[in-house]
Design an enzyme around this catalytic site. Structure first.
Site, PDB file in Angstrom:
ATOM      1  N   CYS A 134       0.832  -1.211   0.000  1.00  0.00           N
ATOM      2  CA  CYS A 134       0.000   0.000   0.000  1.00  0.00           C
ATOM      3  C   CYS A 134       0.866   1.260   0.000  1.00  0.00           C
ATOM      4  O   CYS A 134       1.438   1.632   1.035  1.00  0.00           O
ATOM      5  CB  CYS A 134      -0.933  -0.012   1.210  1.00  0.00           C
ATOM      6  SG  CYS A 134      -1.983   1.455   1.288  1.00  0.00           S
ATOM      7  N   CYS A 137      -0.526   4.157   2.133  1.00  0.00           N
ATOM      8  CA  CYS A 137      -0.356   3.956   3.582  1.00  0.00           C
ATOM      9  C   CYS A 137       1.104   4.173   3.992  1.00  0.00           C
ATOM     10  O   CYS A 137       1.375   4.809   5.009  1.00  0.00           O
ATOM     11  CB  CYS A 137      -0.741   2.533   3.989  1.00  0.00           C
ATOM     12  SG  CYS A 137      -2.190   1.866   3.186  1.00  0.00           S
ATOM     13  N   ASP A 138       2.043   3.639   3.230  1.00  0.00           N
ATOM     14  CA  ASP A 138       3.441   3.557   3.701  1.00  0.00           C
ATOM     15  C   ASP A 138       4.435   4.416   2.928  1.00  0.00           C
ATOM     16  O   ASP A 138       5.601   4.518   3.338  1.00  0.00           O
ATOM     17  CB  ASP A 138       3.910   2.088   3.651  1.00  0.00           C
ATOM     18  CG  ASP A 138       3.045   1.203   4.541  1.00  0.00           C
ATOM     19  OD1 ASP A 138       2.557   1.722   5.565  1.00  0.00           O
ATOM     20  OD2 ASP A 138       2.846   0.030   4.212  1.00  0.00           O
TER      21      ASP A 138
END
Ligand code: FAD
Ligand code: NAP
Length: 313
Positions: A134, A137-138
């Protein structure tokens, strides 16, 4: 007894909920084990959903508005995983993660798919500790640092573009010499100076220690040359596996007809071979794996539920 139980709150399930409640059903519950929205909430962008064309908005922003609309007409949300669906005479019993059971006259399953693992050395060991699926997300953890992206499809290249705005360099590792991607996306990738395309290449190993991933070894499969990439995050986008576990009985056998890849066989009305059981979205055979088509499936399934319930009466 529910008129309709919907399992999965991605584009297919949410749209089914909108159509079922707006079509007059009062007793409709969406079982979504997390926050509704589905896979697209992990995407940094969406530019192929007609009517929504705003490159500053993420998949999460996009689905936020969907939820407001889909819950507006009385759809209820239970935030629990459905473990099993049992056909009990003319209706269905859903077994939830906490052992509770819920009865429903009809069921629409839209449990979608999840990212595949690529199976290189170190992938499992460093998953969540430097290996990610992701970028939204990261990606920020690698601000002004180099990252490596594995894969050669739409997801890999779109997420490489997203990462290229945060990270110093993005190395895309793809096992073949050509990509499986929409031409406009490839064009944008080629124009980005900090995206480097490493074709005919694989991740041979992800290495690190107690603190997580330190780097990866990339192997060119034509020359056998190994490139050591230190201090990199690794983003893996190598396709999807359908989520069909909920359709297995206690013996592990599927309760409806499936194809050899584990996708559910439906007709053009999203009907399975079990009366009252419908499947929509990525989980069905021949799914184009698009938000727009998952939403279309959801609407078809809900309209069929309305017809089916009328016929039952
Ligand atoms: P999903 O979106 O997978 O939703 C299924 C839901 O079911 C999930 O929320 C899950 O938590 C829930 N669930 C699963 N099992 C259970 C259970 N047993 N009990 C309760 N809940 C359960 N498509 C596009 O059209 N344009 C794009 O730009 C695009 N970009 C993408 C980028 C990324 C990174 C990814 C991963 C996908 C992208 N796609 C895109 C594809 C698109 O997101 C999917 O085709 C679409 O989300 C499928 O919708 P769905 O409702 O079938 O399933
Ligand atoms: P995909 O289209 O299946 O592509 C997977 C990529 O990973 C392929 O390039 C594949 O290589 C590679 N790969 C597979 N297994 C591998 C392994 N073990 N090691 C290394 N590489 C591996 O998956 P996706 O990109 O996630 O897309 C999934 C679906 O969602 C597609 O239908 C896609 O069109 C759709 N989607 C659409 C959009 C959009 O419309 N904008 C965005 C994202 C996703 P090969 O090429 O050699 O097979």
């Amino acid at each position: 007894m529910l008129d309709c139980a919907i399992i999965g709150g991605g584009p297919a399930g949410l749209t089914a909920g909108l159509y079922a409640t707006r079509g007059g059903l009062e007793n409709v519950t969406l079982f979504e084990m997390g926050m509704p929205g589905g896979q697209i909430t992990k995407s940094s962008e969406i530019e192929n959903y007609p009517g929504f064309f705003d490159s500053t908005k993420t998949g999460l922003d996009f689905m936020d508005e969907w939820q407001n609309q889909c819950f507006h007409f009385g759809l209820k949300h239970v935030m629990k995983k459905v473990e099993q669906i049992v056909k009990t005479g003319e209706h269905f019993t859903l077994i939830l993660e906490d052992g509770e059971s819920v009865e429903a006259l009809t069921v629409i399953v839209g449990t979608g798919s999840v990212p595949k693992r690529a199976n290189f050395k170190g992938e499992d060991e460093f998953y969540g500790k430097g290996v990610s699926t992701c970028a939204t997300c990261d990606g920020f953890f690698y601000k002004n640092k180099p990252v490596t992206v594995l894969g050669g499809g739409d997801t890999a290249l779109e997420e490489a573009l997203f990462l290229s705005n945060i990270c110093s360099d993005v190395y895309v590792v793809h096992r073949r010499e050509s990509f499986k991607v929409a031409p406009p996306t490839l064009e944008r990738v080629r124009k980005k100076e900090n995206i480097h395309l490493l074709m005919d290449s694989i991740i041979e190993e992800a290495y690190g220690g107690m603190m997580g991933l330190d780097g990866v070894n990339i192997k060119n499969t034509k020359t056998n040359e190994i490139t050591k990439m230190d201090n990199t995050g690794l983003f893996v986008f190598v396709g999807l596996n359908v989520r069909n576990e909920v359709l297995k009985d206690e013996q592990g056998k599927f309760i409806c007809a499936m194809n050899e890849s584990g996708q559910v066989i439906v007709d053009l009305r999203m009907r399975t071979n079990i009366k009252g059981l419908f499947v929509a979205g990525d989980l069905r055979i021949d799914a184009p794996k698009q938000v727009v088509s998952a939403a279309g499936d959801g609407s078809i399934a809900a309209l069929q539920v309305l017809t089916y319930l009328q016929e039952l009466e």
